[in-house]
Design a protein around this motif. Structure first.
Motif, mmCIF file in Angstrom:
data_model
loop_
_atom_site.group_PDB
_atom_site.id
_atom_site.type_symbol
_atom_site.label_atom_id
_atom_site.label_comp_id
_atom_site.label_asym_id
_atom_site.label_seq_id
_atom_site.Cartn_x
_atom_site.Cartn_y
_atom_site.Cartn_z
ATOM 1 N N LEU A 118 0.819 -1.222 0.000
ATOM 2 C CA LEU A 118 0.000 0.000 0.000
ATOM 3 C C LEU A 118 0.844 1.258 0.000
ATOM 4 C CD1 LEU A 118 -2.590 -1.138 2.711
ATOM 5 C CD2 LEU A 118 -3.012 -0.933 0.248
ATOM 6 N N ASP A 119 2.149 1.087 0.224
ATOM 7 C CA ASP A 119 3.047 2.221 0.338
ATOM 8 C C ASP A 119 2.563 3.197 1.430
ATOM 9 O OD1 ASP A 119 5.263 3.692 -0.171
ATOM 10 O OD2 ASP A 119 4.493 4.687 -1.967
ATOM 11 N N ARG A 120 2.282 2.620 2.595
ATOM 12 C CA ARG A 120 1.861 3.398 3.776
ATOM 13 C C ARG A 120 2.622 2.873 4.978
ATOM 14 N NH1 ARG A 120 -4.299 2.431 4.748
ATOM 15 N NH2 ARG A 120 -3.690 3.334 6.721
ATOM 16 N N PRO A 121 2.844 3.686 5.997
ATOM 17 C CA PRO A 121 3.574 3.199 7.172
ATOM 18 C C PRO A 121 2.796 2.087 7.885
ATOM 19 C CG PRO A 121 3.311 5.594 7.250
ATOM 20 C CD PRO A 121 2.477 5.106 6.103
ATOM 21 N N PRO A 122 3.478 1.052 8.351
ATOM 22 C CA PRO A 122 2.801 -0.068 9.009
ATOM 23 C C PRO A 122 2.037 0.359 10.269
ATOM 24 C CG PRO A 122 5.207 -0.276 9.176
ATOM 25 C CD PRO A 122 4.924 0.847 8.234
ATOM 26 N N GLN A 123 2.549 1.366 10.988
ATOM 27 C CA GLN A 123 1.860 1.825 12.200
ATOM 28 C C GLN A 123 0.460 2.356 11.877
ATOM 29 O OE1 GLN A 123 4.939 2.710 11.363
ATOM 30 N NE2 GLN A 123 6.308 2.229 13.076
ATOM 31 N N ASP A 124 0.367 3.099 10.760
ATOM 32 C CA ASP A 124 -0.937 3.629 10.335
ATOM 33 C C ASP A 124 -1.928 2.515 10.084
ATOM 34 O OD1 ASP A 124 0.274 6.032 10.302
ATOM 35 O OD2 ASP A 124 -0.317 6.567 8.244
ATOM 36 N N ILE A 125 -1.436 1.497 9.444
ATOM 37 C CA ILE A 125 -2.326 0.381 9.101
ATOM 38 C C ILE A 125 -2.780 -0.313 10.385
ATOM 39 C CG2 ILE A 125 -2.486 -1.799 7.833
ATOM 40 C CD1 ILE A 125 -0.302 -0.625 5.940
ATOM 41 N N ASP A 168 -3.080 1.070 13.321
ATOM 42 C CA ASP A 168 -4.061 1.956 13.976
ATOM 43 C C ASP A 168 -5.432 1.809 13.332
ATOM 44 O OD1 ASP A 168 -2.122 2.827 15.620
ATOM 45 O OD2 ASP A 168 -1.772 4.754 14.596
ATOM 46 N N GLU A 169 -5.420 1.714 12.030
ATOM 47 C CA GLU A 169 -6.688 1.596 11.310
ATOM 48 C C GLU A 169 -7.428 0.310 11.703
ATOM 49 O OE1 GLU A 169 -6.383 2.244 7.027
ATOM 50 O OE2 GLU A 169 -7.816 0.589 6.753
ATOM 51 N N ALA A 179 -8.387 -11.500 12.224
ATOM 52 C CA ALA A 179 -9.261 -11.659 11.050
ATOM 53 C C ALA A 179 -9.287 -10.381 10.210
ATOM 54 C CB ALA A 179 -10.679 -12.032 11.492
ATOM 55 N N ALA A 180 -9.428 -9.255 10.877
ATOM 56 C CA ALA A 180 -9.443 -7.983 10.144
ATOM 57 C C ALA A 180 -8.084 -7.713 9.507
ATOM 58 C CB ALA A 180 -9.818 -6.845 11.090
ATOM 59 N N LEU A 181 -7.036 -8.038 10.240
ATOM 60 C CA LEU A 181 -5.686 -7.854 9.697
ATOM 61 C C LEU A 181 -5.520 -8.661 8.407
ATOM 62 C CD1 LEU A 181 -2.696 -6.955 9.841
ATOM 63 C CD2 LEU A 181 -2.272 -8.890 11.373
#
Ligand code: TRP
Length: 319
Positions: free
Chosen positions: A245-252, A254-255, A262-264
């Motif tokens: 996704l080219d996004r920081p893992p911490q953001d993901i 948090d989301e 399961a959501a992960l």
């Protein structure tokens, strides 16, 4: 100086996301910056195993993977050892430039021997790094993008080039390794990502295969998803999503919050499938006949280069 990039792979099976983020993505970038050769190192397969019956299949798959990720055969010369006799012939003078003691000292070779399942160690096992020098020097390669395990072979190449130049004539540039970042990505079980461990997502995998693999991925029992080193399996899935996704893992993390494993996994599956979609599509755009033609054209270009270098080498040596 005008740099030339050369790198390559042994055709031993399909490439996976670890290969993509570890090296292929970088090659796709480099092809726009330098003249570049990519070698399908088919003769190197026989260092530690019998030539598998499916070698042609493996070569085709490797080439399809290259094309799928966006290597452009109009920019990159993709070729194979077994089609370039003049490259292989460089092995002979090059072998005369290194001692047996030097061959025995190569740490990567030692490691491969220690892990080999073959009963006897072949002569090629000790000499293939010199063959690799021929791979790099036939096109006067100057930049060699590789992983850490290949550094001893680049050292052998530098040694061969220097000694040839000293003994005969200035023919070769002294190449340098281009070390990639350490692969950040582990397999879906937290171990090294590798096809044989069944923990790798192949670039050619279907959406369903991808979903099934991620469903089986190891996680832990905590519902709150966080990106932390003491949760390596969860962190690795977040890394995978982050790269796709080219996004920081911490953001993901948090989301997802307290959505649990399961959501992960749902998010990772979607991210990977989305990421692989254009790659899969490009893979499907090439027929096997195309692939054969692309390789034939690359082989022809590489061979012309090799013929010129071998001529120079012979002349320098006085043959
Ligand atoms: N030894 C490399 C590997 O196993 C493949 C390879 C062969 C290579 N010749 C090369 C890599 C020349 C870089 C340059 O992955």
């Amino acid at each position: 100086m005008n740099d030339v990039v050369l790198t390559g792979d042994r055709p031993t099976g399909r490439l996976h996301l670890g290969h993509y983020f570890g090296s292929l993505a970088n090659r796709v970038k480099l092809q726009h910056e330098y003249p570049m050769y990519v070698l399908i190192a088919d003769y190197q397969v026989i260092t530690d195993r019998d030539l598998p019956g499916q070698i042609q299949r493996n070569i085709t798959d490797l080439l399809l993977d290259y094309l799928a990720v966006g290597l452009d055969p109009a920019k990159v010369t993709i070729f194979q050892h077994s089609a370039i006799p003049e490259l292989n012939q460089l092995l002979l003078p090059f072998l005369s430039l290194v001692s047996v003691a030097e061959l025995r000292r190569n740490p990567t070779v030692k490691d491969e021997i220690a892990h080999s399942s073959q009963q006897a160690v072949s002569g090629l096992m000790f000499t293939y790094p010199v063959h690799q020098a021929a791979d790099i020097l036939f096109c006067k390669g100057t930049l060699v993008p590789v992983g850490k395990d290949q550094l001893p072979h680049v050292e052998v190449t530098r040694l061969v080039a220097r000694r040839f130049n000293e003994r005969y004539a200035e023919v070769f540039p002294i190449p340098e390794a281009m070390l990639g970042e350490q692969p950040l990505l582990k397999g879906l079980d937290g171990g090294k990502m590798s096809k044989s461990r069944g923990n790798a997502i192949e670039l050619a995998a279907t959406e369903d295969e991808t979903a099934a693999l991620i469903r089986k991925a190891r996680t832990d029992a905590m519902r709150l998803i966080t990106y932390e080193t003491h949760r390596p399996e969860v962190a690795n899935l977040l890394t995978l999503a982050s790269l796709c996704l080219d996004r920081p893992p911490q953001d993901i993390a948090d989301e997802i919050g307290d959505g649990g494993a399961a959501a992960l996994k749902r998010l990772v599956t979607e991210a990977v499938n989305e990421f692989l979609r254009p790659i899969r599509q490009r893979r499907g755009e090439h027929t096997e006949a195309d692939v054969r033609q692309i390789l034939a054209a690359g082989n022809e270009r590489a061979r012309e280069r090799a013929i010129r270098t071998l001529d120079e080498v012979r002349e320098a040596m006085g043959f």
